[in-house]
Design a protein around this motif. Structure first.
Motif, PDB file in Angstrom:
ATOM      1  N   UNK A   1      -4.149   9.715   9.158  1.00 33.84           N
ATOM      2  CA  UNK A   1      -3.932  10.716   8.391  1.00 33.84           C
ATOM      3  C   UNK A   1      -4.727  11.809   8.544  1.00 33.84           C
ATOM      4  N   UNK A   2      -4.332  12.912   8.138  1.00 35.46           N
ATOM      5  CA  UNK A   2      -5.586  14.213   8.241  1.00 35.46           C
ATOM      6  C   UNK A   2      -5.285  15.110   7.152  1.00 35.46           C
TER       7      UNK A   2
ATOM      8  N   UNK B   1      -8.129   6.650  10.596  1.00 37.05           N
ATOM      9  CA  UNK B   1      -7.049   5.997  11.785  1.00 37.05           C
ATOM     10  C   UNK B   1      -6.312   4.973  11.023  1.00 37.05           C
ATOM     11  N   UNK B   2      -5.032   4.778  11.068  1.00 35.46           N
ATOM     12  CA  UNK B   2      -4.500   3.537  10.266  1.00 35.46           C
ATOM     13  C   UNK B   2      -3.576   2.801  11.091  1.00 35.46           C
ATOM     14  N   UNK B   3      -3.235   1.815  10.565  1.00 37.23           N
ATOM     15  CA  UNK B   3      -2.152   0.930  11.222  1.00 37.23           C
ATOM     16  C   UNK B   3      -0.920   1.102  11.259  1.00 37.23           C
ATOM     17  N   UNK B   4      -0.753   2.221  11.988  1.00 39.23           N
ATOM     18  CA  UNK B   4       0.868   2.825  12.299  1.00 39.23           C
ATOM     19  C   UNK B   4       0.923   3.929  11.238  1.00 39.23           C
ATOM     20  N   UNK B   5       1.920   4.750  11.675  1.00 36.14           N
ATOM     21  CA  UNK B   5       2.125   6.007  10.746  1.00 36.14           C
ATOM     22  C   UNK B   5       2.737   5.659   9.165  1.00 36.14           C
TER      23      UNK B   5
ATOM     24  N   UNK C   1      -1.373  14.953   6.886  1.00 38.48           N
ATOM     25  CA  UNK C   1      -0.523  14.770   7.943  1.00 38.48           C
ATOM     26  C   UNK C   1      -0.655  13.507   8.393  1.00 38.48           C
ATOM     27  N   UNK C   2       0.549  13.076   8.587  1.00 39.82           N
ATOM     28  CA  UNK C   2       0.710  11.450   8.967  1.00 39.82           C
ATOM     29  C   UNK C   2       1.171  11.464  10.308  1.00 39.82           C
TER      30      UNK C   2
ATOM     31  N   UNK D   1       0.166   4.679   7.160  1.00 39.76           N
ATOM     32  CA  UNK D   1      -0.599   6.071   6.589  1.00 39.76           C
ATOM     33  C   UNK D   1       0.339   6.692   5.587  1.00 39.76           C
ATOM     34  N   UNK D   2       1.668   6.458   5.569  1.00 38.68           N
ATOM     35  CA  UNK D   2       2.499   7.151   4.615  1.00 38.68           C
ATOM     36  C   UNK D   2       2.160   6.615   3.229  1.00 38.68           C
TER      37      UNK D   2
END
Length: 385
Positions: A246-247, A92-96, A228-229, A99-100
């Protein structure tokens, strides 16, 4: 002197247009990629409950709560029919967008080429740069008033230095939805040339006219090379929660954990329960929101009839060809704001020769009643033929 990584980094114009538009209530706000539709009420309630809870006011778990990771895994199972281990394959990230950059840092070396579409989100371009990559732009072309990816150019641009593709679907800012033929061409290149696909899934469910969601990880040979973001910002209208994920395959997710944790330590604690509730609730208002955004898209297309606008098949925005009207994108956006009180964003620096032709018009923020003002506003300008 500026560090070398900053030499190619420029502004993305949205902040400048927002500043110029000020807070004038008359201005049609078509510049900011946001929406006025409310988040799910259950998610709001769950977030309020989390405020002040000790478990929500913590750095741990670094990868996000177990419940939220499981909710993401369930979503991915429905979409791709693949089982993602919440403990080993999801962060789990602080927004997409965080994540990118985390995903990029985990898979590319300095100097690696990364393919993006032209146009694409400027934030993606500069995250590639920050990670040490070299952005390479695959042009989009307009076919029957809709966007298509130039597959010949895509194939030609893959070299021995190419390491990854970064693709949004629907595209941002274009609203382009990849066709089956485009997905299969992407799959072929990723598999035969051993490329990573960084799939920006932030808008993946915002599809119009009955188009199905085609998940790239479900394609043969792609689960082991797709990161996947995702995000709750768009479909669930939860921009301020700053929760994404992110997966990907286990072989790279250990490195993703390190890049994520050393960038932000952990995702926002008080936001995660609300995000989990949104993902788990059967009726989070997603279909109603998509129906409203489609209605606004259709209304915008009516208001722009006769102008060189490209029809978006998904997403929150559409692009208008300023060059076809005889203007630079910057000049066209300035004319709209000063003569018509319409705020729009020039796509300068959102790609290369294709992007620089266009201005972006966001239709997800203003109501239908307000969008009906657009045609009359345009009549005040020299943009109408």
């Amino acid at each position: 002197m500026r560090p070398s990584r900053m030499m190619r980094v420029v502004g993305f114009n949205v902040d400048r247009v927002v500043s110029e538009a000020t807070t004038d209530p008359e201005v049609l706000r078509l510049e900011n990629f946001a929406t006025d539709l409310p988040p799910p009420q259950d998610a709001i309630a769950a977030t309020r409950e989390a405020v002040g809870a000790s478990e929500a006011n913590s750095y741990v778990p670094f990868t996000g709560t177990a419940g939220l990771r499981q909710a993401v895994a369930s979503r991915l199972k429905r979409q791709s029919n693949l089982s993602y281990d919440p403990d080993r394959q999801i962060v789990i990230t602080a927004g997409g967008t965080q994540g990118l950059i985390s995903a990029l840092l985990a898979v590319i070396e300095p100097g690696d080429e990364v393919l993006l579409t032209d146009p694409t989100y400027a934030g993606m371009i500069h995250r590639v740069t920050f990670a040490g990559g070299v952005p390479m732009f695959v042009p989009m072309k307009v076919v029957d008033k809709r966007w298509r990816l130039d597959l010949d150019m895509l194939r030609a641009m893959v070299t021995s230095r190419t390491r990854a593709m970064v693709l949004s679907n629907p595209g941002m800012p274009s609203g382009h939805v990849l066709s089956e033929a485009e997905w299969l061409a992407i799959r072929e290149l990723c598999v035969t040339r051993n490329l990573w696909l960084l799939y920006d899934a932030a808008l993946e469910g915002v599809l119009y006219d009955g188009l199905p969601l085609r998940h790239p990880a479900s394609l043969t040979g792609m689960p082991e090379r797709t990161l996947i973001v995702g995000s709750i910002s768009k479909e669930y209208r939860m921009i301020g929660w700053r929760i994404g994920w992110i997966a990907g395959p286990p072989k790279v997710m250990a490195d993703v954990f390190y890049t994520h944790s050393y960038l932000v330590i952990a995702p926002p604690g008080i936001s995660q329960k609300g995000a989990e509730v949104a993902l788990r609730t059967e009726n989070s208002g997603v279909q109603e929101a998509i129906a409203e955004w489609k209605a606004r898209r259709d209304l915008m297309l009516e208001q722009l009839e006769g102008l060189p606008v490209v029809i978006p098949d998904g997403g929150w925005s559409m692009l208008l060809d300023a060059h076809a009207l005889g203007y630079s994108a910057t000049d066209a956006a300035s004319i709209l704001l000063t003569q018509a009180k319409v705020a729009a964003t020039p796509m300068t620096n959102w790609g290369s020769s294709v992007a620089e032709r266009y201005i972006r018009l966001v239709f997800s923020f203003e109501t239908q009643e307000r969008l009906k003002l657009l045609r009359e506003r345009l009549r005040r300008t020299s943009l109408l033929p």
